[in-house]
Write a protein that holds these residues in place. Structure first.
Motif, PDB file in Angstrom:
ATOM      1  N   SER A 164      53.005  60.778 -38.467  1.00  0.00           N
ATOM      2  CA  SER A 164      52.662  61.840 -39.423  1.00  0.00           C
ATOM      3  C   SER A 164      53.524  61.728 -40.674  1.00  0.00           C
ATOM      4  O   SER A 164      53.023  61.871 -41.799  1.00  0.00           O
ATOM      5  CB  SER A 164      52.893  63.216 -38.785  1.00  0.00           C
ATOM      6  N   GLU A 165      54.800  61.482 -40.456  1.00  0.00           N
ATOM      7  CA  GLU A 165      55.711  61.394 -41.598  1.00  0.00           C
ATOM      8  C   GLU A 165      55.275  60.267 -42.524  1.00  0.00           C
ATOM      9  O   GLU A 165      55.278  60.399 -43.748  1.00  0.00           O
ATOM     10  CB  GLU A 165      57.138  61.173 -41.084  1.00  0.00           C
ATOM     11  N   ASP A 166      54.882  59.167 -41.889  1.00  0.00           N
ATOM     12  CA  ASP A 166      54.406  58.011 -42.633  1.00  0.00           C
ATOM     13  C   ASP A 166      53.210  58.389 -43.501  1.00  0.00           C
ATOM     14  O   ASP A 166      53.167  58.095 -44.699  1.00  0.00           O
ATOM     15  CB  ASP A 166      53.991  56.936 -41.615  1.00  0.00           C
TER      16      ASP A 166
ATOM     17  N   PHE B 293      46.358  63.215 -37.489  1.00  0.00           N
ATOM     18  CA  PHE B 293      45.437  63.165 -36.359  1.00  0.00           C
ATOM     19  C   PHE B 293      45.697  61.920 -35.514  1.00  0.00           C
ATOM     20  O   PHE B 293      45.796  61.980 -34.296  1.00  0.00           O
ATOM     21  CB  PHE B 293      43.986  63.173 -36.869  1.00  0.00           C
ATOM     22  N   SER B 294      45.838  60.777 -36.208  1.00  0.00           N
ATOM     23  CA  SER B 294      46.014  59.546 -35.421  1.00  0.00           C
ATOM     24  C   SER B 294      47.364  59.565 -34.719  1.00  0.00           C
ATOM     25  O   SER B 294      47.496  59.065 -33.605  1.00  0.00           O
ATOM     26  CB  SER B 294      45.816  58.314 -36.299  1.00  0.00           C
TER      27      SER B 294
ATOM     28  N   ILE C 236      47.829  59.084 -30.695  1.00  0.00           N
ATOM     29  CA  ILE C 236      48.693  58.099 -30.046  1.00  0.00           C
ATOM     30  C   ILE C 236      49.699  58.802 -29.142  1.00  0.00           C
ATOM     31  O   ILE C 236      50.014  58.330 -28.048  1.00  0.00           O
ATOM     32  CB  ILE C 236      49.374  57.212 -31.106  1.00  0.00           C
ATOM     33  N   GLY C 237      50.158  59.978 -29.588  1.00  0.00           N
ATOM     34  CA  GLY C 237      51.043  60.770 -28.737  1.00  0.00           C
ATOM     35  C   GLY C 237      50.357  61.146 -27.433  1.00  0.00           C
ATOM     36  O   GLY C 237      50.938  61.025 -26.356  1.00  0.00           O
ATOM     37  N   ILE C 238      49.096  61.552 -27.536  1.00  0.00           N
ATOM     38  CA  ILE C 238      48.341  61.901 -26.325  1.00  0.00           C
ATOM     39  C   ILE C 238      48.211  60.683 -25.418  1.00  0.00           C
ATOM     40  O   ILE C 238      48.407  60.753 -24.214  1.00  0.00           O
ATOM     41  CB  ILE C 238      46.943  62.453 -26.709  1.00  0.00           C
ATOM     42  N   GLY C 239      47.942  59.541 -26.053  1.00  0.00           N
ATOM     43  CA  GLY C 239      47.826  58.304 -25.275  1.00  0.00           C
ATOM     44  C   GLY C 239      49.096  58.024 -24.487  1.00  0.00           C
ATOM     45  O   GLY C 239      49.057  57.648 -23.323  1.00  0.00           O
TER      46      GLY C 239
END
Lengths: 739, 251, 526
Positions: free
Chosen positions: A609-611, A648-649, A653-656
């Motif tokens: 997100s920071e990115d 969102f992405s 990835i966190g969920i993954g």
């Protein structure tokens, strides 16, 4: 004409050329191969899981001819575990152990029979140690024998199966010939129920199994009474069965009726009596464990009945035949049921799911039986033995049983259950993946709930409001956080956090509320302080100042929590929870997991997100600021919307990561495969389940393959989620470039 | 006839797009020839055809013929490594290898199998002198090439190119990334190098073209519009388009 | 108030709070691990508590709490598990009469039943006896002497054990040879076996002799509540007088304990002693993995970046490779189990180790399979990082090299791969860091709680790929969650955690630094 200083027609040195070509092929083949084989992993795992749902067929059909004399008087036969030898039961009582390949009788045993006594019926089942063979005689006796098979190898490594027969029990139940009987025999007791030629049902039970009852005759028997159950039958009974309780007898009649008796305190009680249909019932098959039975009738139907609260309940229908059912029996080791109709159609079905596994046709027959390990069906007529071989490896699994509710033996209603192993051989494996998928989602849900606000808000702060100098410290720290081994997080969560959490639970729950409240109250106060002091209060200070404030708020939360616990919840929140809400507080629960797994997920969501947030083109930001919007308004209205795909992405990835996390879940929950969303309960995830069960799963078995299937599901989950995230991220990057 | 390079009906396609359209051109030996034209006119592409560096790009198709000293360089029997040894190239952005200054110069020779230390030393010195860099770097030959200034790096690349003794030296806007002083030095060098090498230079700077080249080719949209002696092109172009470009009406 | 909502300072404060909260979480976690991890080795004073009922008990204060009646309680590590049955006990503070720190109190670390707290009484050497009260100096002098003697005996025993294991190894080989040899050879073998067995008897006798020497030396102790305990020398690891140690002495002890932790074998089902085998196993596993993963990753990355035809398909492959890094590690473990262990391992057993069947050689978890599994798990990391490195090499450099007449391979070998080295190394280090901390796939491919023998020893072929091994991460899981006495094991788990975290973080920091170097490297280029 200008000449070349070097000859342009000169060829490259062959060795250089060779090296170049060799490198090219090595990299091209090697690289392609490596990448291909990485992807082949998924196919390998899939290949291991596929047999769970495959359809079966008859692998081979063999026929053997025996001597006429040998097969003349046979009333039943039993194969050994290699389908090489058969034990023939003769009418005159002789037991012949016959080798199919040589066509010779290897061993004969003749039990002591009374005068003019012949064998009428026979049964075989697994005893405590050995297989037990039981014979019903024309004079109302049941004789049982222990069959001891011994395996030997010759010098040429040929297999020889030897058999020894040891007489076990003999009970007299009737004066008439025993047409059908059911028997439970073990070291402690003997229970039998018989249907005699007089169409009477007799029941016998003894709490001892020793030599004495061998010699006792019907008349002299005082302790071990024989009960006659046939007092209120309108239609003649056709078959009988015995439940594992040893005091419940079931019988079926020509008129389609079913009876259930209980024999307690020397009293026969008729528990239930009902008419299934007008069709004559041909066969009662007690399934292994004697927990449930299958009723087969003249109409070709097979129904599974469970005994629930002393009540027989029709649970499911097994595959139906076009013609009346002539014979039906269960698998010896597997949870399968076979029925054969009068035209020789065989249907094999799973008793757990009701799925038809196999159907084929056999020649007309007199006698039929499963091969010992359920790897074939042997049928017998005159002197011809037909063997149909098949291997039903995974009868208990089907797509339906894996993903929908199944009514298992001993359950009150259909449920999703994961319970791979029980104490006995009769255990019915319950392999529904739904509780595990549920657990996975539950863990992920709580982890994301914990991580999401922290990670995203922190990312907004770091990317939008923080001085670069601080940023350069914080980003690597959070990157390091991502590298923490999950076993460390799991250990701290399970052994440090979990035991401490219940005493400060209220405080921990209050803390986020206090934190939000403080964000309402603090800015005005802060403003006042700024006015009255000369400290410069840009960027850095506001972040630095919040560290001690949070510590204070946390401490306040704990104090307040204890106060609340003492005043409102009578000293113990968890006790109160249990008494007033009925919620049981598990020490290792979803809250602990949420926090621990949140730790693993925060850095992932934060970094991505920071990115995305800090890569929002600068001219958009300056444009907004130039229009007089505050920094926050700019962040909210300009930066956040354009970076939202990136966030969102990151979340995806966190969920993954949370879905596949193994060690944290393994160590910080109780790993109970229950299904509720309660935050104070544990759960079991797909990943943890694999780690727990695979070391004990026999290779190639249903459980083993089921765990491979879980792996595929995990792989798919994460792969799809990551692919979505990656695609979104690539699109976002393109968009930024265009802007 | 002392033409070093003959380009005949050369067409080049990027996929379906035609980037060069039937270019025919003769380049004279030991002279310097400049390709000028607005950006995207195909001058760099044409230059890269001369050492077949375009071959690396996916989907490129070439028709026509280029002969160098009578040899068709698109002949299948021609070996690329040998061709490129004969046709050196200096790029728009200086591209020294992440090696020492010495190793940068010796790279081409080592690749070609020359291992004799004294010979290498000799060539390195000669090339650096040839590129007018020797005095500036002779004390730090073993230091990284990235320590050099932009102009020095570009001259290092020129030295690297001439170390393998090519016949032709291709220069793709060699000064576009340099400041005026460095540019002047490189231009000086180009004039010097003309004596030994056939130089083909691509530039978008017309003053530079007029300063360093003997011949100039003006290209537009992949076509060769006019090719003549530099004097003629700049003073008295025979085609209106050339005149418009030179006088700065477009480009 | 409204104003702050409007210009957003409320929300800004909230975001700041979350940023600092995440910092605090990280900091708290590290503080926790460092505090517990380092404090394990600190020897605190051992108190002797007199209770109100007049009884005494000795132990180390651990933590305070409250009981159900809301009274203050305090936890004491009382040790002497053989006498009391448990290591820890809670005392209600109001029941405590007084606390004293007796200088003569002795702490004995034993090789079974945990530590002993108590007082010395007598030292018996055969028939000779030294009473502590009569001559304290001599008592300790002799005890010290005997412990030194023990060291030499232990070395002798180890030597003998090594010789015996060599003999066992020879016997095993002969046994295997016998199965497949001619009659004549069989007889020879029989004779050889007899000879060897004779040797074995002699060695075993000597071993017992040595062991007996230790058994004859007995230390008699009594606890503060008067229970007697006799320890033989072989049980005693070391003794100390914690309450008479100076600060310097304690610091010395602290470091010697740290050294013991990293260099010793575990004792008492892993709850005491050191973690050397786990460190060794981890390092060896990571080494084997690196040897496999480096070429695989680099070749695949070079192929993707340099040789494969660019296009949509390649991008797809790239996304997939990237995603593989996010596939749960347990999935790789399952693959390793199914493919390497049961597939390849099972086949190898049938082809080459059929003599040993049905007990599997390669058909069960082992260090090779675990390393290969982790290599697969980490290969995407190396590919992605190497590609990053290759991509960072400017195109001009490639063209420059080609324009000088070098072949593609020469360009790759001389220019591009060396330039991408930091990227490759970054990938390798990240892979190593991941492998060091990974536990789930190892659990099912060959890690054990206590490996009977190291994967490297002095017997041919020296490196035993099929052996099971110990691993730091698994050690944490095992000692923390599978050990019967998890409270007593907790300090050990914390120290192991600390060690693991230090290794992982050092590796990660190195990777970050290398990556920064890679970025800087091309800054000089204009």
């Amino acid at each position: 004409m200008a000449q070349f200083k070097n000859n342009i027609r000169k060829k490259i040195e062959p060795f250089r050329k060779f090296k170049d070509n060799a490198a090219k092929s090595i990299f091209a083949f090697g690289g392609f191969f490596i990448i291909l084989s990485i992807f082949l992993i998924i196919f390998f795992i899939g290949k291991e899981a596929v047999p769970l749902f495959k359809s079966y067929q008859v692998d081979s059909n063999k026929n053997f001819l025996t001597d006429k004399e040998i097969s003349e008087n046979i009333i039943d036969f039993y194969p050994d575990e290699y389908n090489e030898n058969l034990l023939f039961v003769n009418k005159d009582g002789q037991l012949n152990f016959y080798n199919l390949n040589t066509g010779k009788i290897k061993y004969t045993y003749s039990p002591v029979l009374l005068e003019n006594e012949t064998i009428v019926s026979s049964n075989s089942f697994a005893g405590d140690l050995d297989r037990i063979l039981a014979l019903g005689t024309s004079s109302g006796r049941i004789l049982s024998f222990k069959l001891k098979f011994k395996l030997k190898y010759t010098s040429n490594l040929d297999r020889i199966v030897d058999l020894m027969i040891i007489p076990s029990t003999s009970i007299t139940l009737s004066e008439n010939a025993i047409i059908k009987f059911d028997l439970i025999e073990n070291e402690e007791s003997v229970t039998a129920v018989v249907l005699d030629s007089n169409k009477e049902i007799k029941f016998f039970h003894s709490e001892e199994n020793n030599e004495e009852i061998l010699s006792e005759s019907l008349e002299t028997s005082s302790v071990n009474k024989v009960y006659n159950l046939t007092t209120n039958l309108r239609n003649p009974p056709t078959d009988i069965g015995l439940y594992f309780h040893k005091n419940k007898v079931v019988a079926a009649s020509e008129g389609g009726e079913i009876f259930l008796w209980s024999i307690e305190n020397n009293q026969v009680v008729l528990l239930q009596q009902f008419k299934l249909s007008e069709n004559q019932i041909n066969k009662i098959t007690m399934l292994s464990g004697r927990n449930s039975m299958v009723i087969s009738d003249q109409n070709g139907s097979n129904f599974v009945f469970f005994l629930i609260n002393n009540n027989l309940l029709k649970i499911r229908e097994l595959p139906k035949h076009e013609h009346p059912i002539k014979n039906a029996f269960r698998g010896n080791l597997k949870k399968i049921f076979t029925s054969v109709d009068t035209k020789g159609n065989v249907k094999i079905s799973s008793t757990t799911s009701g799925k038809e596994l196999l159907n084929f046709k056999i020649k007309d027959y007199d006698l039929i039986n499963f091969a010992f390990k359920d790897i074939g069906l042997l049928s017998f007529q005159n002197n011809n033995i037909e063997i149909n071989e098949f291997d039903i490896e995974h009868p208990e699994t089907s797509l339906k049983s894996t993903f929908t509710k199944v009514w298992y033996e001993g359950f009150q209603q259909p449920e999703y259950v994961w319970q791979s192993a029980g104490g006995t051989d009769d255990f019915e494996p319950k392999l529904s993946l739904i509780p595990l998928i549920f657990g996975t989602l539950k863990g992920t849900f709580y982890a994301v709930i914990f991580a999401l606000p922290i990670a995203i808000l922190a990312a907004i702060c770091v990317s939008q409001f923080m001085a670069p100098r601080l940023k350069n410290i914080i980003k690597p720290v959070i990157e390091i956080m991502a590298a923490l081994p999950s076993v460390v997080l799991g250990f701290l969560a399970g052994l440090w956090l979990a035991p401490r959490l219940d005493s400060v639970l209220v405080g921990v729950i209050i803390f986020p509320i206090l934190l939000i409240l403080s964000s309402l109250a603090l800015p005005p106060i802060w403003e006042k302080i700024k006015e009255k002091t000369i400290i410069k209060t840009e960027g850095i200070q506001f972040f630095v100042i919040s560290i001690p404030i949070i510590i204070i708020i946390f401490y306040l939360g704990l104090v307040l929590g204890e106060f609340i616990e003492n005043t409102i919840f009578f000293g113990s929140f968890t006790d109160w929870l249990y008494q007033s809400a009925g919620v049981n507080y598990d020490q290792r629960n979803a809250l602990v997991i949420g926090i621990a797994m949140g730790f693993a997920v925060i850095p992932i969501i934060f970094t991505i997100s920071e990115d995305a947030l800090s890569n929002v083109p600068q001219h958009l930001v300056s444009g907004s600021l130039a229009l007089g919007a505050s920094k926050w308004q700019t962040a909210l209205k300009v930066v956040l919307p354009s970076a939202s795909p990136g966030i969102f992405s990151g979340v995806m990835i966190g969920i993954g990561r949370a879905i596949g996390e193994t060690m944290i879940v393994l160590m910080a929950t109780g790993n109970t495969a229950i299904m509720d969303w309660d935050i104070f309960n544990g759960f079991r995830t797909l990943a943890a389940n694999i780690a727990v069960e695979i070391p004990e799963a026999p290779v190639g078995g249903s459980l083993y393959r089921m765990l491979f299937l879980s792996s595929i599901i995990l792989f798919m989950f994460t792969f799809i989620i990551n692919s979505i995230a990656e695609t979104v991220r690539i699109k976002l990057r393109k968009k930024y470039k265009e802007l | 006839m002392s033409k070093a390079i003959n380009i005949r009906n050369l067409s080049l396609y990027y996929g379906k797009a035609k980037a060069l359209k039937e270019v025919t051109l003769d380049i004279e030996a030991n002279k310097s020839t400049a390709f000028i034209g607005p950006s995207g006119c195909g001058k760099s592409t044409l230059l890269r055809c001369l050492n077949r560096l375009n071959d690396l790009i996916e989907g490129v198709k070439i028709e026509g013929e280029i002969t160098i000293s009578g040899t068709n360089i698109y002949d299948p029997s021609i070996d690329l490594t040998n061709l490129r040894r004969n046709v050196g190239m200096v790029f728009q952005k200086s591209n020294p290898f992440p090696l020492s200054i010495y190793e940068n110069i010796a790279y081409g020779l080592k690749i070609a199998g020359i291992k004799d230390k004294s010979k290498l030393d000799h060539v390195v010195e000669k090339s650096l002198k040839g590129a007018a860099l020797w005095d500036e770097v002779k004390d730090r030959l073993n230091e990284s090439a990235y320590g050099l200034s932009g102009g020095q790096q570009q001259r290092l690349c020129i030295a690297r190119a001439i170390a393998v003794e090519p016949t032709i030296l291709l220069m793709d806007e060699p000064c576009s990334a340099l400041d005026p002083i460095a540019t002047a030095k490189v231009e000086e060098l180009i004039k010097e190098l003309k004596k030994d090498y056939t130089i083909v230079i691509v530039t978008h700077n017309m003053q530079q073209a007029s300063r360093v080249s003997d011949y100039t080719a003006f290209m537009f949209l992949g076509e060769l519009i006019e090719f003549d002696e530099t004097k003629t092109i700049f003073m008295n172009p025979s085609i209106q388009q050339t005149n418009d470009y030179i006088s700065g009406r477009f480009g | 108030m409204k104003k702050y909502f409007k210009d957003g300072s409320t929300y800004v404060w909230l975001t700041g709070a979350m940023a600092s909260l995440s910092m605090l979480l990280v900091a708290g976690l590290f503080l926790l691990i460092f505090y517990y991890g380092f404090s394990t080795f600190w020897q605190s004073n051992v108190a002797t508590v007199k209770l109100k009922d007049g009884s005494y008990i000795s132990g180390e204060f651990k933590k305070e709490g409250k009981n159900y009646n809301d009274e203050d309680t305090i936890q004491l590590k009382i040790g002497n598990r053989d006498l009391y049955g448990l290591d820890f006990r809670w005392f209600t503070k109001k029941n405590i009469d007084s606390v004293s720190y007796d200088k003569e109190l002795l702490l004995v670390e034993r090789n079974e039943w945990g530590v002993f707290y108590g007082f010395p009484k007598e030292l018996q050497i055969g028939n000779e006896s030294i009473i502590y009260e009569r001559d304290k100096d001599r008592f300790y002098q002799i005890l010290e002497q005997k412990l030194k003697f023990k060291k030499t005996v232990v070395m002798k025993i180890e030597d003998l054990e090594h010789k015996i294991s060599k003999i066992n190894y020879n016997l095993k080989n002969l046994d295997l040879e016998r199965k497949s040899s001619t009659l004549e050879r069989k007889e020879e073998i029989e004779n050889e076996v007899l000879l060897i067995e004779e040797k074995y008897q002699v060695l075993e006798k000597r071993l017992f002799e040595q062991a007996d020497k230790l058994k004859n030396i007995k230390l008699r102790l009594y606890t503060s509540d008067g229970l007697e305990k006799t320890l033989t020398l072989e049980n005693i690891e070391r003794y100390l007088k914690p309450n008479s140690l100076s600060i310097l002495g304690k610091i010395g002890l602290y470091f010697s304990k740290i050294w013991e932790f990293v260099s010793d074998e575990p004792r008492e089902s892993n709850t005491e002693g050191g973690v050397f085998p786990a460190i060794f196993g981890t390092v060896l596993m990571v080494l084997i993995m690196s040897i496999v993963v480096l070429p695989l990753g680099v070749i695949a990355a070079v192929y993707l970046n340099e040789y494969a035809k660019p296009g949509k398909f390649l991008n797809l492959v790239r996304i997939c490779v990237n995603n593989l890094a996010g596939v749960p590690s347990i999935v790789f473990g399952v693959f390793g189990l199914g493919f390497f262990i049961y597939g390849i391992g099972g086949t190898l057993d049938q082809l080459f180790f059929s003599d040993a069947l049905p007990s599997p050689t390669f058909g069960t978890g082992g260090i090779l399979w675990a390393s290969l599994t982790l290599a697969l798990l980490t290969v995407p990391v190396v590919i992605v990082s190497t590609e990053e490195g290759l991509n960072a090499v400017p195109k001009g450099i490639r063209d420059g090299s080609l324009a000088l007449g070098s072949t593609k391979w020469e360009t790759l070998k001389n220019i591009i791969i060396p330039s991408a080295m930091p990227g490759i190394l970054t990938g390798l280090i990240l892979a190593i860091a991941r492998a060091t901390g990974e536990v789930a796939p190892l659990m099912i491919t060959g890690v054990v709680k206590l490996a009977p023998s190291m994967p490297i020893d002095s017997f041919f072929p020296y490196l035993h790929f099929e052996r099971k091994f110990m691993h730091l991460g698994f050690h944490i899981y095992d000692v923390g969650f599978q050990s019967p006495n998890s409270e007593a094991a907790l300090p050990m788990v914390f120290s192991t955690t600390l060690l693991l975290i230090l290794i992982v973080i050092t590796l990660n920091l190195t990777a970050i630094l290398l990556r920064n170097r890679l970025k800087k490297k091309y800054k000089g280029m204009i």
